[in-house]
Design a protein around this motif. Structure first.
Motif, PDB file in Angstrom:
ATOM      1  N   TRP A   1      -6.293   9.818  -4.710  1.00  0.00           N
ATOM      2  CA  TRP A   1      -5.871   8.447  -4.444  1.00  0.00           C
ATOM      3  C   TRP A   1      -6.780   7.808  -3.399  1.00  0.00           C
ATOM      4  N   CYS A   2      -7.107   8.552  -2.372  1.00  0.00           N
ATOM      5  CA  CYS A   2      -8.000   8.016  -1.333  1.00  0.00           C
ATOM      6  C   CYS A   2      -9.392   7.739  -1.893  1.00  0.00           C
ATOM      7  N   PHE A   9       1.043   4.001  -3.048  1.00  0.00           N
ATOM      8  CA  PHE A   9       0.733   5.400  -2.760  1.00  0.00           C
ATOM      9  C   PHE A   9       1.927   6.292  -3.085  1.00  0.00           C
ATOM     10  N   ALA A  66      -6.725   3.181   1.324  1.00  0.00           N
ATOM     11  CA  ALA A  66      -6.685   4.399   2.133  1.00  0.00           C
ATOM     12  C   ALA A  66      -6.942   4.060   3.598  1.00  0.00           C
ATOM     13  N   THR A  97       0.834  -1.201   0.000  1.00  0.00           N
ATOM     14  CA  THR A  97       0.000   0.000   0.000  1.00  0.00           C
ATOM     15  C   THR A  97       0.865   1.246   0.000  1.00  0.00           C
TER      16      THR A  97
END
Length: 186
Positions: free
Chosen positions: A94-95, A66, A102, A62
């Protein structure tokens, strides 16, 4: 010739992220991931010898995904103001695009048993942290203002929506843009 794996690491980590997003970090267990994917528990233990290794890989994947996008957004322009606005907007988008992941970032490494991660995962995490600090320090503006513009404000804006398990509204884009521009004006 070995038999091809029926369940990929990404499938297993996707299931772990979905479990975390639905019920919190404690829901990420070897048996829960096995049930969610239909994989035999042996498949999980073959790839992740412990729950901490599973959680560490979930965090690492993750964080890498990100940061790859964040780095691209932050380095897209030569103008420091545009760099910061692009990076701030990236966080919000992105979230929106990756709500389960997220939630992983929102939970943080401590909630994912980071004290028990295998040494290679700890090293990767530290290396990514150093790389991100260097990248942010390279923006030719006051470090505290850059940090507030590209990290603190966007995080605060998305955090309340993530905690409430609500989608992030379009108005968040204007908020983080206005804040980043105001912070870097001086």
């Amino acid at each position: 010739m070995p038999r091809p794996a029926r369940y990929s690491v990404d499938q297993l980590l996707d299931a772990a992220a979905k479990l975390l997003a639905g019920d919190g970090p404690g829901a990420v267990t070897m048996s829960a991931v096995a049930r969610a994917t239909g994989a035999p528990s042996g498949s999980l233990y073959h790839r992740f010898p412990t729950r901490a290794a599973l959680c560490g890989e979930l965090w690492a994947r993750t964080e890498e995904r990100f940061q790859d996008g964040f780095t691209a957004a932050l380095t897209r322009s030569d103008d420091p103001h545009a760099q910061c606005v692009d990076a701030a907007l990236f966080i919000v988008q992105w979230c929106r695009d990756h709500p389960d992941e997220a939630q992983v970032l929102l939970a943080g490494p401590d909630a994912l048993d980071s004290a028990r991660w295998p040494d290679p995962l700890v090293a990767r995490h530290r290396q990514r942290g150093r790389r991100l600090r260097r990248l942010l320090a390279a923006v030719p503006a006051d470090t505290d203002r850059v940090s507030a513009a590209v990290t603190d404000i966007p995080y605060a804006v998305v955090r309340r929506h993530l905690l409430a398990r609500r989608s992030i509204p379009a108005s968040a884009d204007a908020i983080v843009t206005d804040c980043a521009r105001a912070l870097l004006r001086n």
